[in-house]
Design a protein around this motif. Structure first.
Motif, PDB file in Angstrom:
ATOM      1  N   UNK A  51       0.710  -1.208   0.003  1.00 40.14           N
ATOM      2  CA  UNK A  51      -0.180  -0.157   0.016  1.00 40.14           C
ATOM      3  C   UNK A  51       0.969   1.395   0.063  1.00 40.14           C
ATOM      4  N   UNK A  52       1.985   1.390  -0.645  1.00 41.88           N
ATOM      5  CA  UNK A  52       2.744   2.300  -0.996  1.00 41.88           C
ATOM      6  C   UNK A  52       4.074   2.399  -0.026  1.00 41.88           C
ATOM      7  N   UNK A  53       4.026   1.780   0.949  1.00 42.50           N
ATOM      8  CA  UNK A  53       5.229   1.582   1.847  1.00 42.50           C
ATOM      9  C   UNK A  53       6.244   0.472   1.689  1.00 42.50           C
ATOM     10  N   UNK A  54       7.378   0.773   1.671  1.00 34.19           N
ATOM     11  CA  UNK A  54       8.242  -0.480   1.531  1.00 34.19           C
ATOM     12  C   UNK A  54       8.088  -1.114   3.084  1.00 34.19           C
ATOM     13  N   UNK A  55       7.977  -2.724   2.573  1.00 36.74           N
ATOM     14  CA  UNK A  55       7.596  -3.436   3.851  1.00 36.74           C
ATOM     15  C   UNK A  55       8.912  -4.363   4.125  1.00 36.74           C
ATOM     16  N   UNK A  56       9.462  -4.927   2.980  1.00 39.09           N
ATOM     17  CA  UNK A  56      10.480  -5.844   3.315  1.00 39.09           C
ATOM     18  C   UNK A  56      11.439  -5.542   2.457  1.00 39.09           C
ATOM     19  N   UNK A  57      12.669  -5.880   2.609  1.00 42.95           N
ATOM     20  CA  UNK A  57      14.005  -5.740   1.758  1.00 42.95           C
ATOM     21  C   UNK A  57      14.795  -7.186   1.517  1.00 42.95           C
ATOM     22  N   UNK A  58      15.057  -7.418   0.470  1.00 46.49           N
ATOM     23  CA  UNK A  58      15.893  -8.628   0.281  1.00 46.49           C
ATOM     24  C   UNK A  58      17.226  -8.332  -0.154  1.00 46.49           C
ATOM     25  N   UNK A  59      17.490  -9.213  -1.152  1.00 45.18           N
ATOM     26  CA  UNK A  59      19.057  -8.646  -1.636  1.00 45.18           C
ATOM     27  C   UNK A  59      19.240  -7.689  -2.841  1.00 45.18           C
ATOM     28  N   UNK A  60      18.754  -6.672  -2.473  1.00 40.79           N
ATOM     29  CA  UNK A  60      18.517  -5.686  -3.489  1.00 40.79           C
ATOM     30  C   UNK A  60      19.860  -4.846  -3.272  1.00 40.79           C
ATOM     31  N   UNK A  61      20.563  -4.579  -4.448  1.00 45.64           N
ATOM     32  CA  UNK A  61      21.596  -3.924  -4.738  1.00 45.64           C
ATOM     33  C   UNK A  61      21.503  -2.274  -4.414  1.00 45.64           C
ATOM     34  N   UNK A  62      22.345  -1.618  -4.151  1.00 48.98           N
ATOM     35  CA  UNK A  62      22.192  -0.104  -3.792  1.00 48.98           C
ATOM     36  C   UNK A  62      22.044   0.592  -5.065  1.00 48.98           C
ATOM     37  N   UNK A  63      22.324  -0.271  -6.292  1.00 51.32           N
ATOM     38  CA  UNK A  63      22.017   0.548  -7.598  1.00 51.32           C
ATOM     39  C   UNK A  63      20.830   0.335  -7.841  1.00 51.32           C
ATOM     40  N   UNK A  64      19.856  -0.407  -6.935  1.00 50.05           N
ATOM     41  CA  UNK A  64      18.627  -0.557  -7.413  1.00 50.05           C
ATOM     42  C   UNK A  64      17.420   0.045  -6.763  1.00 50.05           C
ATOM     43  N   UNK A  65      16.516   0.434  -7.024  1.00 51.59           N
ATOM     44  CA  UNK A  65      15.530   1.233  -6.132  1.00 51.59           C
ATOM     45  C   UNK A  65      14.162   1.040  -6.735  1.00 51.59           C
ATOM     46  N   UNK A  66      13.019   0.971  -5.966  1.00 54.88           N
ATOM     47  CA  UNK A  66      11.882   0.778  -6.446  1.00 54.88           C
ATOM     48  C   UNK A  66      10.670   1.718  -5.634  1.00 54.88           C
ATOM     49  N   UNK A  67       9.727   1.896  -5.971  1.00 53.31           N
ATOM     50  CA  UNK A  67       8.683   2.695  -5.385  1.00 53.31           C
ATOM     51  C   UNK A  67       7.202   2.100  -5.787  1.00 53.31           C
ATOM     52  N   UNK A  68       6.329   2.220  -4.966  1.00 55.85           N
ATOM     53  CA  UNK A  68       4.887   2.020  -5.314  1.00 55.85           C
ATOM     54  C   UNK A  68       4.115   3.279  -5.276  1.00 55.85           C
ATOM     55  N   UNK A  69       3.205   3.489  -6.121  1.00 52.26           N
ATOM     56  CA  UNK A  69       2.309   4.752  -6.353  1.00 52.26           C
ATOM     57  C   UNK A  69       1.035   4.760  -5.665  1.00 52.26           C
ATOM     58  N   UNK A  70       0.436   5.768  -5.397  1.00 46.39           N
ATOM     59  CA  UNK A  70      -0.646   5.774  -5.072  1.00 46.39           C
ATOM     60  C   UNK A  70      -1.678   4.837  -5.610  1.00 46.39           C
ATOM     61  N   UNK A  71      -1.651   4.812  -7.033  1.00 41.53           N
ATOM     62  CA  UNK A  71      -2.437   3.734  -7.727  1.00 41.53           C
ATOM     63  C   UNK A  71      -2.082   2.262  -7.687  1.00 41.53           C
ATOM     64  N   UNK A  72      -1.085   1.942  -6.799  1.00 46.83           N
ATOM     65  CA  UNK A  72      -0.440   0.758  -6.368  1.00 46.83           C
ATOM     66  C   UNK A  72       0.321   0.096  -7.681  1.00 46.83           C
ATOM     67  N   UNK A  73       0.435   0.899  -8.431  1.00 51.71           N
ATOM     68  CA  UNK A  73       1.414   0.346  -9.480  1.00 51.71           C
ATOM     69  C   UNK A  73       2.795   0.563  -9.032  1.00 51.71           C
ATOM     70  N   UNK A  74       3.688   0.010  -9.589  1.00 50.71           N
ATOM     71  CA  UNK A  74       5.361  -0.105  -8.888  1.00 50.71           C
ATOM     72  C   UNK A  74       6.303  -0.094 -10.176  1.00 50.71           C
ATOM     73  N   UNK A  75       7.324   0.737  -9.605  1.00 49.64           N
ATOM     74  CA  UNK A  75       8.586   0.748 -10.671  1.00 49.64           C
ATOM     75  C   UNK A  75       9.668   0.220 -10.051  1.00 49.64           C
ATOM     76  N   UNK A  76      10.583  -0.536 -10.547  1.00 48.14           N
ATOM     77  CA  UNK A  76      11.889  -0.914 -10.217  1.00 48.14           C
ATOM     78  C   UNK A  76      12.595  -0.316 -11.134  1.00 48.14           C
ATOM     79  N   UNK A  77      13.699   0.399 -10.456  1.00 42.74           N
ATOM     80  CA  UNK A  77      14.669   1.137 -11.235  1.00 42.74           C
ATOM     81  C   UNK A  77      16.022   0.498 -10.936  1.00 42.74           C
ATOM     82  N   UNK A  78      16.716   0.431 -12.103  1.00 43.57           N
ATOM     83  CA  UNK A  78      18.071  -0.330 -12.150  1.00 43.57           C
ATOM     84  C   UNK A  78      18.899   0.730 -12.936  1.00 43.57           C
ATOM     85  N   UNK A  79      20.058   1.181 -12.226  1.00 43.75           N
ATOM     86  CA  UNK A  79      21.109   1.871 -12.810  1.00 43.75           C
ATOM     87  C   UNK A  79      22.369   1.265 -12.707  1.00 43.75           C
TER      88      UNK A  79
END
Lengths: 112, 115
Positions: A51-79
């Motif tokens: 529901x828009x908030x980060x709940x758990x983190x696994x083995x995600x690299x610092x170069x990667x980030x994600x978010x969930x928007x108010x309409x509940x869609x999510x994006x994963x950014x890989x840099x």
């Protein structure tokens, strides 16, 4: 059609670049999970949003980030992409994970 | 310690034979759930079957059944009358409260059905 939509299905990009993977969860699901699956490997949990908030983190690299928007869609950014980031990236959604997840069809990322 | 163990990295089975894919799990929580997913070569993850720890009967879904042996902490997937289309990776997963309801995944078994 599982109801979880991931775009794009395929992505080819060069090392050092940045990409964004998109996921629309199944209608009514509040949680979104991101997984990485390298060739012939199991699923590596990256991150979960509820529901828009980060709940758990696994083995995600610092170069990667994600978010969930108010309409509940999510994006994963890989840099700063590296060859080793080539993998199948799954998004899954659930209402509360009690009965498991519904997976999208995945985004196959190839870094050249 | 591994929470979900799938001891068979790969299996070859003759078409029309029954298949049993092994899965053992480790949890101290009395409330948990067990899942099997199929991943064909096309890549998508397909939910097959679910078993709750309090369910009195073994779960069944068409040709899939789950041989749930609670005392042995075993949740084997049985596929009856295998078909060529059953060739895929199969993953066992567990949901438990301690993991904040995350699914914990096994390493998978690659099943190949021979004609």
């Amino acid at each position: 059609d599982s109801g979880v939509t991931q775009t794009p299905k395929h992505l080819i990009t060069a090392t050092g670049q940045r990409v964004t993977l998109r996921c629309s969860p199944r209608s009514g699901d509040l949680s979104v999970y991101w997984y990485q699956q390298s060739l012939d490997q199991g699923l590596q949990f990256l991150i979960q949003y509820y529901n828009g908030e980060e709940r758990a983190k696994g083995n995600i690299l610092e170069r990667f980030s994600a978010q969930q928007f108010p309409d509940l869609h999510s994006e994963l950014n890989l840099s700063s992409l590296e060859l080793g980031d080539s993998a199948l990236y799954f998004c899954a959604s659930s209402l509360d994970a009690y009965y498991g997840y519904t997976f999208g069809s995945g985004t196959r990322l190839t870094v050249v | 310690a591994q929470k979900i163990t799938q001891t068979q990295p790969g299996m070859f089975v003759q078409e029309k034979e029954a298949v049993t894919l092994d899965c053992t799990y480790d949890t101290s929580d009395p409330s948990y759930g067990l899942f099997w997913y199929k991943q064909p070569s096309s890549g998508e993850m397909i939910f097959l079957i679910y078993q709750g720890s309090y369910d009195q009967q073994n779960a069944t879904e068409g040709r899939y059944s789950l041989n749930f042996q609670k005392a042995r902490k075993s949740a084997n997937l049985v596929i009856s009358a295998s078909q060529l289309g059953d060739s895929a990776m199969y993953f066992c997963a567990m949901r438990e409260p301690d993991s904040n309801y995350q699914l914990i995944w096994g390493a998978g078994t690659k099943l190949i059905i021979k004609p």
